[in-house]
Scaffold this motif. Sequence first.
Motif, short mmCIF file in Angstrom:
data_model
loop_
_atom_site.label_atom_id
_atom_site.label_comp_id
_atom_site.label_asym_id
_atom_site.label_seq_id
_atom_site.Cartn_x
_atom_site.Cartn_y
_atom_site.Cartn_z
N ARG A 1 62.57 -29.06 6.54
CA ARG A 1 62.65 -27.51 7.03
C ARG A 1 62.18 -26.62 5.82
O ARG A 1 61.46 -25.63 6.14
CB ARG A 1 64.06 -27.04 7.36
N ALA B 1 59.75 -27.32 3.80
CA ALA B 1 58.26 -27.72 3.79
C ALA B 1 57.82 -26.88 5.20
O ALA B 1 56.75 -26.07 4.88
CB ALA B 1 57.90 -29.13 4.06
N VAL B 2 58.44 -26.88 6.11
CA VAL B 2 57.96 -26.09 7.31
C VAL B 2 57.79 -24.75 7.11
O VAL B 2 56.64 -24.03 7.57
CB VAL B 2 58.67 -26.44 8.44
N LEU C 1 56.81 -23.31 4.58
CA LEU C 1 55.42 -22.92 4.03
C LEU C 1 54.28 -22.78 4.78
O LEU C 1 53.30 -22.12 4.48
CB LEU C 1 55.41 -24.08 2.78
N LEU C 2 54.31 -23.35 6.14
CA LEU C 2 53.43 -23.20 6.94
C LEU C 2 53.04 -22.02 7.60
O LEU C 2 52.08 -21.66 8.05
CB LEU C 2 53.55 -24.26 8.02
N GLU C 3 53.91 -21.04 7.47
CA GLU C 3 53.89 -19.67 8.27
C GLU C 3 52.48 -18.88 7.75
O GLU C 3 52.21 -17.67 8.24
CB GLU C 3 55.14 -18.89 8.15
N ARG C 4 52.09 -19.09 6.40
CA ARG C 4 51.07 -18.42 6.12
C ARG C 4 49.77 -18.62 6.61
O ARG C 4 48.71 -17.67 6.29
CB ARG C 4 51.01 -18.69 4.40
N ALA C 5 49.41 -19.78 7.39
CA ALA C 5 47.97 -19.79 7.98
C ALA C 5 47.86 -18.64 9.19
O ALA C 5 48.53 -18.59 10.12
CB ALA C 5 47.96 -21.41 8.70
N GLU C 6 46.98 -17.95 8.88
CA GLU C 6 46.45 -16.82 9.65
C GLU C 6 45.27 -16.59 10.07
O GLU C 6 44.89 -16.30 11.22
CB GLU C 6 47.24 -15.64 9.19
N ALA C 7 44.30 -16.75 9.20
CA ALA C 7 42.89 -16.28 9.14
C ALA C 7 41.98 -17.64 9.80
O ALA C 7 40.67 -17.35 9.85
CB ALA C 7 42.47 -15.75 8.02
N GLU C 8 42.65 -18.85 9.82
CA GLU C 8 41.70 -19.85 10.09
C GLU C 8 40.85 -19.78 11.55
O GLU C 8 41.64 -19.38 12.71
CB GLU C 8 42.30 -21.22 10.01
N PRO C 9 39.56 -19.80 11.33
CA PRO C 9 39.03 -19.52 12.58
C PRO C 9 38.73 -20.56 13.59
O PRO C 9 38.46 -20.24 14.96
CB PRO C 9 37.39 -19.37 12.11
N ALA C 10 39.13 -21.88 13.33
CA ALA C 10 38.54 -22.78 14.34
C ALA C 10 39.59 -22.75 15.65
O ALA C 10 39.12 -23.13 16.75
CB ALA C 10 38.85 -24.32 13.57
N HIS C 11 40.80 -21.89 15.56
CA HIS C 11 41.66 -22.11 16.71
C HIS C 11 41.76 -20.62 17.31
O HIS C 11 42.41 -20.30 18.27
CB HIS C 11 42.89 -22.58 16.23
#
Lengths: 57, 453
Positions: free
Chosen positions: A32, A34-35, A37-47
């Motif tokens: 939990r 570790a999970v 920490l994932l919330e920071r992904a915001e600007a990645e364009p592929a999705h």
Amino acid sequence: MDTEFDMLMARAGITVPDERRDGLLAAYRDLRAAVALLERAEAEPAHVFRLDPLGGA
Amino acid sequence: MSPVAQARAAIARINAADHLLDAFITVTPARAMAEARMLEARLAEGEAPGPLAGIPYALKDIYDTAGIRTTCHSKLRENHVPAEDCHVAERLRAAGAVLVGKTGTHEFAIGGPSFDLPFPPPRNPWNRDHVPGGSSSGSAAAVAAGMVRFAMGSDTGGSIRHPAAYCGVVGLKPTYGRVSRRGVFPLSWTMDHCGPLARSVRDAALALRAVAGHDPLDPGSAAVPVPDYLADIEVGVAGLRIGVPRAWFAALPGADPQALAAIKRTAALLREAGARVEDVALPDFALFAACGRVILAAEAFAVHARDLRERPRDYGRVAFQRLALGATITAPELVQAMRLRRELTDAVSDALARHDALLTANVLIPAPRFDALPDAMAAAAPMQMIQFNVTGHPALALPVGLHESGLPLGVQLAGRAFDEATLLRIGRAVERLTGWDRMPLPDMTRPAGQALA
């Protein structure tokens, strides 16, 4: 968190043997963290998905 | 040596030492000798039976082999005999290599080392009281003990590079898509890589050359040309730019000072040999670890969900606990991990646009004793390998010296996608500069606890 863990295992249909529960629960708490920490992904364009109107203009 | 002589020597070495190490689950001497005799006959007739003609090798026991049981070191597949060879076994046969057996692993490449499985865990040839690392444990032990020139392993979070470090051998996780996984039992489809463990960088290059290449039957396989990895392997490092992501490991809790010093010493040797070695900034390692952990847990659970429900007690304790954890990952968490994965991959690729390779830590302690392992689910040892499973970049584990305990220490190199050639070139230079290529085999005839050369 213990109740949440038990609910998730039950939902998955997994019977956790009693002698294995403490170790699994400890690992769940660690996961939990570790999970979170994932919330920071915001600007990645592929999705970024844009659906053009079917059939065009 | 002739193929028959090589096969005979490998089998003799296995017979002499494997009862001490348990590196192998299955040894195939009759088949190996038959293959070797066939190769020898072809050589006598003037044929060229391949670049690995007669070289004995082993496969981790998650690689399917027609007619030879492939157990995944688990009760669940204890008697499983595949009908077909995996792609890698096909390629190695075509190259003339001779399979001598199947090596022990952590159960399903995740659960170990464990003593509650149908087969014992492999032991470290440098000291049999110590773990060999995993999950490609037996492959590393067999290579380190001189039983085979190379062995194939798999790497989802470091499972080639971790045992390579503990056993003092070379371990190469190629670029994602470089080597087909067809016929290899999956752990995590987007994180799994197949690659060799070898006594030398040159042998790792030879093995990679034989198994690399496009396989249309593995959806993750890439159609990228395979170069001759030996062509420039002796060129050296003069003029190369090597980045060191020091912030990843410099203050890592639990790191052994001698392991940190080994990285520093390797950087100095590369600099003296003409490379430009400089620090490089990358995202926090904890982000790579979290991302990889979530993806691996979710994908591994997808592989094992049914058996976890129906046969939970047929898994060993460690594998069960690690695999069942995947049931707790939600869809949004997996999506976030995949989005972060793209960011992290771009960051590493950007750093490698400015550098030919990265020099970093692998595992920052020597191999621990079996009886000193932390609880399997407790905080992990200070190791940093999963970042390159997340990004797919190739990574090479290299031994560089011995700890004061007599156990091997290593470093890790990572490179641009599909540029394993540069990694092997740097690796060969490190091997020469550190003198590891002259390191004798560990002496396994001594009692456990005194097995150091």
